[in-house]
Design an enzyme around this catalytic site. Sequence first.
Site, PDB file in Angstrom:
ATOM      1  N   ARG A  18      27.594  27.757  15.727  1.00 44.02           N
ATOM      2  CA  ARG A  18      28.695  26.819  15.447  1.00 44.02           C
ATOM      3  C   ARG A  18      28.859  25.753  16.536  1.00 44.02           C
ATOM      4  NH1 ARG A  18      32.720  31.819  14.333  1.00 44.02           N
ATOM      5  NH2 ARG A  18      31.037  32.881  15.434  1.00 44.02           N
ATOM      6  N   LYS A  25      25.139  28.737  23.640  1.00 39.17           N
ATOM      7  CA  LYS A  25      26.606  28.648  23.747  1.00 39.17           C
ATOM      8  C   LYS A  25      27.140  29.149  25.086  1.00 39.17           C
ATOM      9  CE  LYS A  25      29.291  31.610  21.444  1.00 39.17           C
ATOM     10  NZ  LYS A  25      30.080  32.141  20.310  1.00 39.17           N
ATOM     11  N   GLY A 108      30.321  37.144  26.311  1.00 41.01           N
ATOM     12  CA  GLY A 108      29.984  35.996  27.147  1.00 41.01           C
ATOM     13  C   GLY A 108      30.711  34.735  26.750  1.00 41.01           C
ATOM     14  N   ASN A 176      40.972  41.615  16.575  1.00 38.71           N
ATOM     15  CA  ASN A 176      40.120  42.284  17.563  1.00 38.71           C
ATOM     16  C   ASN A 176      39.692  41.229  18.575  1.00 38.71           C
ATOM     17  OD1 ASN A 176      38.095  43.700  18.923  1.00 38.71           O
ATOM     18  ND2 ASN A 176      36.580  43.224  17.325  1.00 38.71           N
ATOM     19  N   ASN A 234      33.736  29.399  19.990  1.00 46.03           N
ATOM     20  CA  ASN A 234      32.709  29.419  18.950  1.00 46.03           C
ATOM     21  C   ASN A 234      32.245  28.017  18.598  1.00 46.03           C
ATOM     22  OD1 ASN A 234      32.657  32.311  18.517  1.00 46.03           O
ATOM     23  ND2 ASN A 234      34.685  32.060  17.626  1.00 46.03           N
ATOM     24  N   TYR A 372      26.058  -2.095  50.991  1.00 47.29           N
ATOM     25  CA  TYR A 372      25.228  -0.938  50.679  1.00 47.29           C
ATOM     26  C   TYR A 372      24.689  -0.387  51.994  1.00 47.29           C
ATOM     27  CZ  TYR A 372      21.380   2.057  49.473  1.00 47.29           C
ATOM     28  OH  TYR A 372      20.544   3.135  49.407  1.00 47.29           O
ATOM     29  N   ASN A 383      31.682  -1.941  63.289  1.00 48.39           N
ATOM     30  CA  ASN A 383      32.262  -2.633  62.133  1.00 48.39           C
ATOM     31  C   ASN A 383      31.157  -3.412  61.438  1.00 48.39           C
ATOM     32  OD1 ASN A 383      35.047  -3.492  60.864  1.00 48.39           O
ATOM     33  ND2 ASN A 383      33.717  -5.288  60.876  1.00 48.39           N
TER      34      ASN A 383
HETATM   35  C1  UD1 Z   1      33.201  39.187  17.262  1.00 54.28           C
HETATM   36  C2  UD1 Z   1      33.733  40.459  16.588  1.00 54.28           C
HETATM   37  C3  UD1 Z   1      35.100  40.172  15.983  1.00 54.28           C
HETATM   38  C4  UD1 Z   1      36.031  39.700  17.082  1.00 54.28           C
HETATM   39  C5  UD1 Z   1      35.440  38.494  17.819  1.00 54.28           C
HETATM   40  C6  UD1 Z   1      36.303  38.195  19.035  1.00 54.28           C
HETATM   41  C7  UD1 Z   1      31.798  41.694  15.779  1.00 54.28           C
HETATM   42  C8  UD1 Z   1      30.975  42.071  14.597  1.00 54.28           C
HETATM   43  N1  UD1 Z   1      32.819  40.903  15.559  1.00 54.28           N
HETATM   44  O1  UD1 Z   1      33.050  38.200  16.237  1.00 54.28           O
HETATM   45  O2  UD1 Z   1      35.642  41.345  15.387  1.00 54.28           O
HETATM   46  O3  UD1 Z   1      37.298  39.352  16.522  1.00 54.28           O
HETATM   47  O4  UD1 Z   1      34.112  38.783  18.277  1.00 54.28           O
HETATM   48  O5  UD1 Z   1      35.881  37.058  19.707  1.00 54.28           O
HETATM   49  O6  UD1 Z   1      31.521  42.161  16.866  1.00 54.28           O
HETATM   50  N2  UD1 Z   1      26.107  38.619  20.487  1.00 54.28           N
HETATM   51  C9  UD1 Z   1      24.991  39.288  20.955  1.00 54.28           C
HETATM   52  N3  UD1 Z   1      24.037  39.703  20.062  1.00 54.28           N
HETATM   53  C10 UD1 Z   1      24.166  39.471  18.725  1.00 54.28           C
HETATM   54  C11 UD1 Z   1      25.314  38.790  18.258  1.00 54.28           C
HETATM   55  C12 UD1 Z   1      26.266  38.391  19.160  1.00 54.28           C
HETATM   56  O7  UD1 Z   1      24.848  39.503  22.144  1.00 54.28           O
HETATM   57  O8  UD1 Z   1      23.256  39.878  17.973  1.00 54.28           O
HETATM   58  C13 UD1 Z   1      27.098  38.143  21.455  1.00 54.28           C
HETATM   59  C14 UD1 Z   1      27.346  36.656  21.373  1.00 54.28           C
HETATM   60  O9  UD1 Z   1      26.486  35.956  22.258  1.00 54.28           O
HETATM   61  C15 UD1 Z   1      28.806  36.552  21.787  1.00 54.28           C
HETATM   62  C16 UD1 Z   1      29.405  37.884  21.379  1.00 54.28           C
HETATM   63  O10 UD1 Z   1      28.323  38.760  21.163  1.00 54.28           O
HETATM   64  O11 UD1 Z   1      28.937  36.407  23.188  1.00 54.28           O
HETATM   65  C17 UD1 Z   1      30.227  37.780  20.096  1.00 54.28           C
HETATM   66  O12 UD1 Z   1      29.414  37.258  19.067  1.00 54.28           O
HETATM   67  P1  UD1 Z   1      29.968  36.231  18.020  1.00 54.28           P
HETATM   68  O13 UD1 Z   1      28.888  35.928  17.060  1.00 54.28           O
HETATM   69  O14 UD1 Z   1      30.674  35.124  18.679  1.00 54.28           O
HETATM   70  O15 UD1 Z   1      31.014  37.208  17.267  1.00 54.28           O
HETATM   71  P2  UD1 Z   1      32.306  36.766  16.463  1.00 54.28           P
HETATM   72  O16 UD1 Z   1      31.910  36.271  15.138  1.00 54.28           O
HETATM   73  O17 UD1 Z   1      33.154  35.892  17.290  1.00 54.28           O
HETATM   74 CA    CA Z   2      32.875  34.783  19.259  1.00 52.56          CA
END
Ligand code: UD1
Ligand code: CA
Length: 476
Positions: A18, A25, A108, A176, A234, A372, A383
């Site tokens: 996104r 990101k 992260g 969450n 995001n 410069y 000066n």
């Molecule tokens: C996730 C949660 C959601 C919560 C939200 C809070 C899940 C399934 N959902 O959704 O319930 O409300 O965070 O911010 O966990 N990442 C990985 N490996 C992957 C996918 C993601 O390391 O395969 C990392 C991403 O880099 C990121 C974090 O996990 O730092 C969260 O991933 P993201 O895709 O942003 O999850 P959300 O859709 O925000």
């Molecule tokens: Ca997220």
Amino acid sequence: MTGNNLAIVVLAAGQGTRMKSRLPKVLHPIGGRPLVGHVLTTAARLQAAHIEVVVRHERDQVVAALAKDYPDAVFVDQDDIPGTGRAVQVAVEALPADFDGDVLVLSGDCPLADADTLSAFLAEHRESGAPATLMTALVDDPTGYGRVIRDADGGVDRVVEQKDASAEEAAVREINAGMYAFRAETLRTYLPQVGVDNAQGEMYLTDVPGMLRRDGDRVAASVVSDVTVTYGVNDRAQLAEVGRLLNQRIVRRWQLEGVTVIDPATTWIDDDAKLSPDVTILPNTQILRATVVAPGAIIGPDTTLVDCEVGEDAVVRRTDATLAVIGAEATVGPFSFLRPGTVLGAKGKIGAYVETKNAEIGEGSKVPHLSYVGDATIGRGVNLGASTITANYDDVHKHRTEIGDEVHTGSHTVLVAPVRLGAGAKTGAGAVVRKDVPAGALAMTVAPQRNVEGWVEKNRAGTGAADAAARENSAE
Ligand code: UD1
Ligand code: CA
């Protein structure tokens, strides 16, 4: 908190679709460091036995951006199986097999959770004795987040992702936050059972709470009072919003340390910058990276300082400076451009429309207007006349200019480097100095002036200039 049985897992493997960016990101910066850098800075304060960063998308770029600043972090590679559940699973597999403490899972992309909030969260998790604790928050607009579904007794029943939620579930306003504490054992037991049968075809970490409940276990929830600590990034709109909230916090921290910030909304201070009591910051000012500002200094308006050092009671206005050192009681600006290697001595001055680079300017020395100064060493009490220029570049090499103490140059002097002006030397206006000037000498290179009387009246008869000259000459 007993740090030794704590492992922190930071999720940073996702692509961040996104964001629509070439940059992963988690590497987008706010407050002078990448999003995930803030999470790791906080993690380092919690004294965990293990800190793991799960990487996959552009993993080399992410590792290269973090390895030096966070030497204690261990990078763990996620495989092709997507989802936060898989990410945590590979991290747990990389822990020592006998690790039986708690695993704090952080994202992260959620940089605002501070060490105090996380310590309190962990303490709550340990006190409750539950195998898993979720950080949750009540928000007005839960769009995009997983919803926390409670059972009849008010306990956590499960988490439903937005894309899998029924209309009724989607209406729930408890979200969450994406930060969790689990017993390591719990993750070892349940993650292998998590499938990919959901709207996104991913292994959801958020399936674990529901599984625990089905086995008759308890899942604790810690509802944070300040929802901003849960804000995730995001997209770019959230990046700006989270960046603004972080900045607000940093500005407030310095205000409470005795810094006057006239306009917090247009003052940007990076997390690594260090200010002091009685510093005043005027509007539209950015104090970036490892900039250090001593007491009593006045910075701004309209000033950007990157990795600079500003001395006590110095005044720096409408200036752009990088890797520059500004001495105590020195003045800089308006409209000055200080490039790396500029060192201005105490009580020195760099004035309007002056550019400097690799220039040491001694105590009390002044470069007041339109100059410069590059690759130069300038003594004390010097000066430089308006528009004095160091010609440091011959198209092939850069050369140095050395200027002794108490030298005064005439306006529009060009110092063709390499060249040295001895102590107390002077140059005439417009001098083009190609040879060294001995101490105390006056260097003049412009031919004596010759006036051709009556030239305009004779050669430009009928012009305004000729008429004006005629009037002045006849009046005499
Ligand atoms: C996730 C949660 C959601 C919560 C939200 C809070 C899940 C399934 N959902 O959704 O319930 O409300 O965070 O911010 O966990 N990442 C990985 N490996 C992957 C996918 C993601 O390391 O395969 C990392 C991403 O880099 C990121 C974090 O996990 O730092 C969260 O991933 P993201 O895709 O942003 O999850 P959300 O859709 O925000
Ligand atoms: Ca997220």
